[in-house]
Design a protein around this motif. Structure first.
Motif, short mmCIF file in Angstrom:
data_model
loop_
_atom_site.label_atom_id
_atom_site.label_comp_id
_atom_site.label_asym_id
_atom_site.label_seq_id
_atom_site.Cartn_x
_atom_site.Cartn_y
_atom_site.Cartn_z
N VAL A 1 -8.79 -0.35 -1.60
CA VAL A 1 -8.05 0.39 -0.59
C VAL A 1 -8.91 1.57 -0.14
O VAL A 1 -9.73 2.08 -0.91
N GLY A 2 -8.74 1.99 1.10
CA GLY A 2 -9.46 3.15 1.62
C GLY A 2 -8.55 3.93 2.55
O GLY A 2 -7.79 3.34 3.32
N SER B 1 -7.71 5.68 -3.26
CA SER B 1 -8.62 6.32 -2.32
C SER B 1 -8.03 7.68 -1.98
O SER B 1 -6.81 7.80 -1.78
N ALA C 1 -12.86 1.78 1.48
CA ALA C 1 -12.37 0.57 0.82
C ALA C 1 -13.53 -0.30 0.33
O ALA C 1 -13.49 -0.85 -0.78
N TRP D 1 -11.13 -6.44 6.97
CA TRP D 1 -10.18 -5.44 6.49
C TRP D 1 -9.06 -5.25 7.50
O TRP D 1 -9.29 -5.18 8.71
N ARG E 1 -7.11 -2.10 3.84
CA ARG E 1 -6.94 -2.97 2.68
C ARG E 1 -7.59 -4.31 3.03
O ARG E 1 -7.82 -4.62 4.21
N THR F 1 0.87 -1.17 0.00
CA THR F 1 0.00 0.00 0.00
C THR F 1 0.90 1.22 0.00
O THR F 1 1.77 1.35 0.85
#
Length: 251
Positions: free
Chosen positions: A126-127, A108, A183, A219, A236, A17
């Protein structure tokens, strides 16, 4: 060209990430505005406060510059759009996506007072969320705390004396929740935040489960150090991540 760009990006990402952050200006910068697409320019014109317009332009431009650096292409060749909402299928309020080049890269984007951030992963969700530290009300009677916190989260806050540490603990809960919701792709609308347990007593990474009109997803959520005045988190899909999260200050 897209195939070559993705081959290079895949080497850089390698299951990691990646997170870039940048400071937001008080006034619009022409170089930022020049990178925006037609829909973004239309939204920019609707902002009434110059500082809000500048923050929006710098956030969208900063996201393009960060993507350009990992994809190895100029920022002006990148087009950002939206994926359809996974809940209702509406294309106007789904999560952001990379439209051009058409590569399987998940993104994100978030911003708060004076700082923008983007998280990028290869071929998965992804967030990311960032919030400026600020004073939070009493979690025993504050409406936002009642709406947003689980009983265990409220207990953790009430066990912490009022002050910056308690405020930071609340924003740890909030950014972890927002990161998961981004996410998932659903956002805050229609989500029962007080059912999303973020384990604030644990420094992380933590596993957060999300269930909303469908199967439960898990997550992996990690707090991000993006400066002393901010709380931030990235989410993630839960699973092995041998390469971890890489944070890049981005000029």
């Amino acid at each position: 060209m897209p195939e070559l760009a993705y081959a290079n990006a895949e080497t850089r990402l390698l299951g990691r990430t990646h997170v870039w952050w940048w400071d937001l200006p008080a006034h619009a910068v022409p170089a930022d505005v020049a990178l925006l697409g037609p829909a973004e320019l239309d939204r920019l014109r609707r902002y009434r406060k110059p500082a809000d317009a500048a923050a929006y332009a710098a956030t969208r431009a900063g996201a393009r510059r960060a993507l350009g650096s990992v994809l190895g292409i100029p920022a002006h060749e990148i087009t950002l759009g939206r994926a359809a909402c996974p809940g209702c299928g509406d294309p106007h309020h789904g999560p952001p996506r990379l439209e051009r080049p058409g590569l399987p890269v998940a993104i994100s984007i978030s911003r708060t007072a004076s700082r923008g951030v983007i998280a990028v992963r290869s071929d998965t969700a992804v967030g990311v969320d960032i919030e400026a530290l600020r004073t939070i009300g009493d979690p025993s009677n504050d409406h936002l705390a009642q709406m947003a916190l689980t009983p265990a989260e409220r207990e953790a806050l009430l066990d912490t004396p009022p002050g910056p540490r308690r405020d930071g603990l609340f924003l740890r809960c909030w950014t972890r929740k927002e990161a998961v919701l981004k996410a998932v792709g659903l956002g805050l609308v229609g989500t029962e935040l007080n059912r999303l347990e973020t384990h604030p007593r644990t420094s992380g990474p933590v596993v957060v489960e999300h269930t909303q009109d469908g199967p439960t997803t898990r997550w992996s959520v990690e707090d991000l150090d993006l400066g002393d005045r901010y709380a931030a988190a990235v989410a993630r899909p839960h699973g092995p991540a041998p390469s971890g999260t890489h944070i890049h200050p981005h000029d």
